[in-house]
Design a protein around this motif. Structure first.
Motif, PDB file in Angstrom:
ATOM      1  N   VAL A 190       6.582   2.455  -6.476  1.00  0.00           N
ATOM      2  CA  VAL A 190       6.415   1.919  -7.822  1.00  0.00           C
ATOM      3  C   VAL A 190       4.918   1.887  -8.092  1.00  0.00           C
ATOM      4  N   LEU A 191       4.444   2.815  -8.913  1.00  0.00           N
ATOM      5  CA  LEU A 191       3.004   2.931  -9.168  1.00  0.00           C
ATOM      6  C   LEU A 191       2.559   2.008 -10.293  1.00  0.00           C
ATOM      7  N   HIS A 192       1.417   1.397 -10.089  1.00  0.00           N
ATOM      8  CA  HIS A 192       0.761   0.596 -11.119  1.00  0.00           C
ATOM      9  C   HIS A 192       0.227   1.561 -12.185  1.00  0.00           C
ATOM     10  N   PRO A 193       0.201   1.164 -13.472  1.00  0.00           N
ATOM     11  CA  PRO A 193      -0.328   2.052 -14.512  1.00  0.00           C
ATOM     12  C   PRO A 193      -1.733   2.584 -14.218  1.00  0.00           C
ATOM     13  N   ASN A 194      -2.564   1.789 -13.557  1.00  0.00           N
ATOM     14  CA  ASN A 194      -3.911   2.257 -13.208  1.00  0.00           C
ATOM     15  C   ASN A 194      -3.884   3.357 -12.157  1.00  0.00           C
ATOM     16  N   PRO A 209       7.134  -4.764 -11.529  1.00  0.00           N
ATOM     17  CA  PRO A 209       6.838  -3.698 -12.484  1.00  0.00           C
ATOM     18  C   PRO A 209       8.083  -2.938 -12.938  1.00  0.00           C
ATOM     19  N   ILE A 210       9.100  -2.889 -12.106  1.00  0.00           N
ATOM     20  CA  ILE A 210      10.348  -2.214 -12.503  1.00  0.00           C
ATOM     21  C   ILE A 210      10.990  -2.976 -13.650  1.00  0.00           C
ATOM     22  N   PHE A 211      11.133  -4.290 -13.500  1.00  0.00           N
ATOM     23  CA  PHE A 211      11.748  -5.085 -14.560  1.00  0.00           C
ATOM     24  C   PHE A 211      10.863  -5.157 -15.792  1.00  0.00           C
ATOM     25  N   LYS A 212       9.562  -5.182 -15.584  1.00  0.00           N
ATOM     26  CA  LYS A 212       8.622  -5.212 -16.714  1.00  0.00           C
ATOM     27  C   LYS A 212       8.716  -3.913 -17.512  1.00  0.00           C
ATOM     28  N   HIS A 213       8.796  -2.779 -16.796  1.00  0.00           N
ATOM     29  CA  HIS A 213       8.862  -1.465 -17.461  1.00  0.00           C
ATOM     30  C   HIS A 213      10.173  -1.285 -18.216  1.00  0.00           C
ATOM     31  N   THR A 214      11.276  -1.779 -17.658  1.00  0.00           N
ATOM     32  CA  THR A 214      12.567  -1.607 -18.306  1.00  0.00           C
ATOM     33  C   THR A 214      12.807  -2.617 -19.418  1.00  0.00           C
ATOM     34  N   GLY A 215      11.952  -3.653 -19.480  1.00  0.00           N
ATOM     35  CA  GLY A 215      12.106  -4.658 -20.521  1.00  0.00           C
ATOM     36  C   GLY A 215      13.165  -5.702 -20.191  1.00  0.00           C
ATOM     37  N   ILE A 216      13.682  -5.684 -18.949  1.00  0.00           N
ATOM     38  CA  ILE A 216      14.697  -6.667 -18.570  1.00  0.00           C
ATOM     39  C   ILE A 216      14.105  -8.072 -18.581  1.00  0.00           C
ATOM     40  N   VAL A 217      12.872  -8.195 -18.121  1.00  0.00           N
ATOM     41  CA  VAL A 217      12.184  -9.475 -18.089  1.00  0.00           C
ATOM     42  C   VAL A 217      10.820  -9.303 -18.732  1.00  0.00           C
ATOM     43  N   SER A 255       0.821  -1.217   0.000  1.00  0.00           N
ATOM     44  CA  SER A 255       0.000   0.000   0.000  1.00  0.00           C
ATOM     45  C   SER A 255       0.850   1.260   0.000  1.00  0.00           C
ATOM     46  N   SER A 256       1.977   1.223   0.684  1.00  0.00           N
ATOM     47  CA  SER A 256       2.795   2.428   0.797  1.00  0.00           C
ATOM     48  C   SER A 256       3.797   2.592  -0.340  1.00  0.00           C
ATOM     49  N   GLY A 257       4.232   1.483  -0.935  1.00  0.00           N
ATOM     50  CA  GLY A 257       5.268   1.581  -1.959  1.00  0.00           C
ATOM     51  C   GLY A 257       4.921   0.988  -3.298  1.00  0.00           C
ATOM     52  N   GLY A 258       3.770   0.359  -3.390  1.00  0.00           N
ATOM     53  CA  GLY A 258       3.347  -0.210  -4.668  1.00  0.00           C
ATOM     54  C   GLY A 258       4.041  -1.527  -4.962  1.00  0.00           C
ATOM     55  N   GLY A 259       3.877  -1.967  -6.193  1.00  0.00           N
ATOM     56  CA  GLY A 259       4.466  -3.227  -6.622  1.00  0.00           C
ATOM     57  C   GLY A 259       3.581  -3.932  -7.625  1.00  0.00           C
ATOM     58  N   PHE A 260       3.695  -5.243  -7.662  1.00  0.00           N
ATOM     59  CA  PHE A 260       2.947  -6.067  -8.602  1.00  0.00           C
ATOM     60  C   PHE A 260       1.448  -5.983  -8.318  1.00  0.00           C
TER      61      PHE A 260
END
Length: 147
Positions: free
Chosen positions: A78-82, A136-144, A24-29
């Motif tokens: 790390v904010l979700h796109p929504n 979401p960090i790795f997804k956004h950067t395209g690493i994974v 809730s405080s920092g976001g994530g998947f």
């Protein structure tokens, strides 16, 4: 219920409380549906409970905690796109660092009190929270590619 059946109700309740506080405080998947959210939660909870079958290691718990805490300290939000509409409020939303400081204090207290089950719970909660925040960090950067 799963934690109660596994004989770890306190640890499971602490896991859920700390994990959702970090989320809730920092976001994530964020799962794409309620069903996927539930299944992801159950998988994480089962992995957490299975870890209690392994031999306890204070050094491993400290190492896991330090790495997880450092990752989440570097990535406090790390904010979700929504939730992208919250970007302009991001400086106000970075309460996750204060929460991490509280979690560090809790971990130190339970290390000093020598309570292995709670030390392991906090350590693994930090790891699962860091993994969630990394997706979401790795997804956004395209690493994974998670697709």
């Amino acid at each position: 219920l799963i934690g109660w059946i596994a004989g770890r109700p306190l640890e499971t309740a602490l896991l859920i409380f700390l994990y959702y506080t970090n989320q809730s405080s920092g976001g994530g998947f964020h799962a794409s549906s309620h069903l996927m959210c539930f299944l992801t939660m159950v998988l994480g909870e089962l992995l957490f409970l299975i870890s209690f079958l392994l031999p306890y290691s204070l050094l491993a718990c400290i190492g896991i905690s330090v790495i997880s805490l450092l990752f989440m300290w570097i990535h406090p939000l790390v904010l979700h796109p929504n939730k992208s509409y919250l970007k302009k409020k991001a400086p106000q939303l970075k309460h996750s660092r204060q929460i991490l400081l509280v979690e560090i204090a809790l971990l130190i207290i339970f290390i000093l009190l020598n309570v292995p089950a709670i030390i392991q719970t906090i350590s693994l909660t930090l790891l699962l929270s860091a993994i969630s925040r990394s997706v979401p960090i790795f997804k956004h950067t395209g690493i994974v590619d998670f697709s």
